[in-house]
Design a protein around this motif. Structure first.
Motif, mmCIF file in Angstrom:
data_model
loop_
_atom_site.group_PDB
_atom_site.id
_atom_site.type_symbol
_atom_site.label_atom_id
_atom_site.label_comp_id
_atom_site.label_asym_id
_atom_site.label_seq_id
_atom_site.Cartn_x
_atom_site.Cartn_y
_atom_site.Cartn_z
ATOM 1 N N ASN A 10 0.828 -1.203 0.000
ATOM 2 C CA ASN A 10 0.000 0.000 0.000
ATOM 3 C C ASN A 10 0.866 1.258 0.000
ATOM 4 O OD1 ASN A 10 -2.531 1.448 0.216
ATOM 5 N ND2 ASN A 10 -1.994 1.835 2.339
ATOM 6 N N THR A 11 1.995 1.213 0.719
ATOM 7 C CA THR A 11 2.913 2.343 0.718
ATOM 8 C C THR A 11 3.516 2.556 -0.662
ATOM 9 O OG1 THR A 11 3.463 1.961 3.052
ATOM 10 C CG2 THR A 11 5.030 3.256 1.762
ATOM 11 N N LEU A 12 3.869 1.474 -1.346
ATOM 12 C CA LEU A 12 4.387 1.594 -2.708
ATOM 13 C C LEU A 12 3.352 2.233 -3.636
ATOM 14 C CD1 LEU A 12 6.182 -1.859 -3.157
ATOM 15 C CD2 LEU A 12 7.258 0.376 -2.853
ATOM 16 N N ARG A 13 2.096 1.855 -3.482
ATOM 17 C CA ARG A 13 1.053 2.447 -4.322
ATOM 18 C C ARG A 13 0.916 3.944 -4.057
ATOM 19 N NH1 ARG A 13 -3.070 -2.557 -3.322
ATOM 20 N NH2 ARG A 13 -2.514 -3.787 -5.175
ATOM 21 N N GLN A 14 1.075 4.347 -2.812
ATOM 22 C CA GLN A 14 1.007 5.769 -2.494
ATOM 23 C C GLN A 14 2.155 6.541 -3.138
ATOM 24 O OE1 GLN A 14 0.939 6.021 1.773
ATOM 25 N NE2 GLN A 14 -1.093 5.098 1.951
ATOM 26 N N HIS A 15 3.250 5.854 -3.417
ATOM 27 C CA HIS A 15 4.393 6.486 -4.082
ATOM 28 C C HIS A 15 4.358 6.260 -5.596
ATOM 29 C CE1 HIS A 15 5.846 6.683 0.067
ATOM 30 N NE2 HIS A 15 6.749 7.549 -0.341
ATOM 31 N N ASP A 16 3.152 5.990 -6.128
ATOM 32 C CA ASP A 16 2.920 5.898 -7.577
ATOM 33 C C ASP A 16 3.600 4.701 -8.220
ATOM 34 O OD1 ASP A 16 1.420 8.212 -7.425
ATOM 35 O OD2 ASP A 16 3.126 9.515 -7.870
ATOM 36 N N VAL A 17 3.809 3.633 -7.467
ATOM 37 C CA VAL A 17 4.269 2.372 -8.058
ATOM 38 C C VAL A 17 3.026 1.557 -8.407
ATOM 39 C CG1 VAL A 17 5.593 0.268 -7.701
ATOM 40 C CG2 VAL A 17 6.402 2.419 -6.724
ATOM 41 N N ARG A 18 2.864 1.241 -9.677
ATOM 42 C CA ARG A 18 1.657 0.537 -10.133
ATOM 43 C C ARG A 18 1.756 -0.942 -9.778
ATOM 44 N NH1 ARG A 18 2.172 1.696 -16.237
ATOM 45 N NH2 ARG A 18 4.324 1.260 -15.610
ATOM 46 N N ILE A 19 0.841 -1.397 -8.925
ATOM 47 C CA ILE A 19 0.826 -2.784 -8.472
ATOM 48 C C ILE A 19 -0.597 -3.302 -8.591
ATOM 49 C CG2 ILE A 19 1.273 -4.361 -6.557
ATOM 50 C CD1 ILE A 19 3.273 -2.345 -5.480
ATOM 51 N N SER A 20 -0.783 -4.339 -9.387
ATOM 52 C CA SER A 20 -2.113 -4.910 -9.581
ATOM 53 C C SER A 20 -2.398 -5.950 -8.497
ATOM 54 C CB SER A 20 -2.196 -5.557 -10.964
ATOM 55 O OG SER A 20 -1.294 -6.642 -11.062
ATOM 56 N N THR A 21 -3.648 -6.432 -8.494
ATOM 57 C CA THR A 21 -4.033 -7.459 -7.523
ATOM 58 C C THR A 21 -3.249 -8.753 -7.761
ATOM 59 O OG1 THR A 21 -6.254 -6.513 -7.415
ATOM 60 C CG2 THR A 21 -5.971 -8.748 -6.585
ATOM 61 N N SER A 22 -3.064 -9.125 -9.031
ATOM 62 C CA SER A 22 -2.312 -10.352 -9.331
ATOM 63 C C SER A 22 -0.856 -10.227 -8.889
ATOM 64 C CB SER A 22 -2.381 -10.651 -10.829
ATOM 65 O OG SER A 22 -1.806 -9.598 -11.577
ATOM 66 N N GLU A 23 -0.277 -9.046 -9.044
ATOM 67 C CA GLU A 23 1.106 -8.837 -8.586
ATOM 68 C C GLU A 23 1.196 -8.889 -7.064
ATOM 69 O OE1 GLU A 23 2.679 -6.026 -12.280
ATOM 70 O OE2 GLU A 23 1.828 -5.129 -10.466
ATOM 71 N N THR A 24 0.153 -8.426 -6.380
ATOM 72 C CA THR A 24 0.121 -8.532 -4.925
ATOM 73 C C THR A 24 0.100 -9.993 -4.488
ATOM 74 O OG1 THR A 24 -1.061 -6.425 -4.748
ATOM 75 C CG2 THR A 24 -1.162 -7.911 -2.851
ATOM 76 N N LEU A 25 -0.715 -10.808 -5.158
ATOM 77 C CA LEU A 25 -0.765 -12.237 -4.832
ATOM 78 C C LEU A 25 0.570 -12.902 -5.143
ATOM 79 C CD1 LEU A 25 -4.327 -13.100 -6.220
ATOM 80 C CD2 LEU A 25 -3.655 -12.727 -3.840
ATOM 81 N N ASP A 26 1.217 -12.495 -6.246
ATOM 82 C CA ASP A 26 2.545 -13.041 -6.569
ATOM 83 C C ASP A 26 3.561 -12.695 -5.485
ATOM 84 O OD1 ASP A 26 1.539 -14.084 -8.888
ATOM 85 O OD2 ASP A 26 2.236 -12.437 -10.168
#
Length: 326
Positions: A10-26
């Motif tokens: 979630n912190t990475l997403r706040q810093h504009d790193v694009r992370i999808s749900t599938s990448e989170t599961l990976d």
């Protein structure tokens, strides 16, 4: 640990790193395979799972250091502080006081018992559990430090030390000066740990929150009113705007043999078969490739607007490749 990893994502997403749900599961599966014991190996594995560009890798390493490494250093400092503090064996109560029910009830609180037993990890664990309970991830601005510090300290257990101190002070005995001082010192250690945790989380969130506020300001400000140093930040904002437009309009230019069934055409073409749909027909979406020609006036009076328009057109080439500007 899964909640910690999800908080890091979630912190990475706040810093504009694009992370999808599938990448989170990976990433979660990668952490299960790699384990959490080797921090460098975990760092490299998560970087491979969650980042796609060089800029995202740089942001990842910066956030990883703040989120995990700095947190470990803070816990080490807390343990060192507790090691240097008076040993719990010096906490001795007179026999007349030790049998007091109110005192025993106050001293039986979990945090007070952990301090008396010399459990150096109790403070760190209490802070981590309390941080999840008060949503410490929501701290964004320096003005929020005080209220989040108080909430975190109270949730971690400073009130337990306050009740124990008040119970001993109520007896009014000079022999209790040492135990009271020791309890006050343990409360101070917990309060400082809460302060460090809030400041640490603020370091993670403040840059992202400040950048979001600045971008919102740039969106709502006339181009002619922007200062020269603000113009250097426009390309990032323009690329985000063009990406939003591209995502909204990026569709298949022709959909055939799939998609939405054309009921009217299917029924009409199968009338010869008594309405039995031997042949199905699907709605086709035809989207012509647009061609855009832009004539720009680049005189000094409109140079800011022309620069904005040209940057926007350059970012739109992903959607409309045939763009010509003059």
């Amino acid at each position: 640990m899964e909640q910690t990893l999800l908080g890091f994502i979630n912190t990475l997403r706040q810093h504009d790193v694009r992370i999808s749900t599938s990448e989170t599961l990976d990433a979660l599966q990668t952490a299960d395979v790699i384990g959490y014991s080797n921090q460098q190996l975990l760092r490299d594995a998560l970087a491979a799972s969650l980042t796609k560009t060089r800029d995202e890798k740089a942001l990842f390493h910066q956030c990883f250091d703040l989120y995990f490494l700095a947190k470990g250093e803070r816990h080490s400092e807390q343990q060192q502080t507790k090691t240097e503090s008076p040993h719990p064996s010096q906490f001795e109560l007179p026999d007349a006081v030790a049998g007091d029910a109110a005192v025993q009830n106050a001293l039986s609180a979990p945090m007070v018992q952990a301090a008396l037993e010399g459990n150096n990890d109790a403070v760190a664990m209490a802070i981590e559990e309390a941080a999840e309970g008060i949503s410490l991830d929501n701290v964004r601005f320096n003005t929020q430090k005080g209220i989040f510090r108080r909430r975190l300290a109270e949730a971690a257990g400073t009130g337990q030390f306050d009740r124990a101190i008040d119970a001993l002070k109520a007896i009014d005995s000079e022999e209790l000066a040492g135990p009271i001082e020791w309890l006050e010192q343990q409360r101070y250690v917990l309060d400082m740990a809460a302060r460090d945790a809030v400041e640490h989380q603020l370091l993670l969130n403040a840059n992202a929150a400040g950048r979001a506020i600045q971008q919102q300001m740039l969106r709502n400000t006339r181009l002619s009113a922007l200062e020269h140093y603000h113009l250097k930040q426009l390309p990032t904002l323009i690329r985000a705007l063009a990406k939003k437009l591209a995502t909204r309009h990026r569709q298949r230019r022709r959909v055939d043999r799939r998609g939405k069934l054309d009921m009217a055409k299917t029924l009409r073409r199968n009338l010869a078969y008594g309405g039995v749909p031997f042949h199905t027909y699907w709605k086709q979406k035809r989207k012509d490739q647009p061609k855009l020609v832009v004539l720009c006036d680049v005189s000094g009076s409109v140079s800011t607007y022309a620069r904005f328009l040209l940057l926007f057109l350059y970012s739109l080439t992903d959607v409309m490749p045939r763009i010509r500007s003059f």
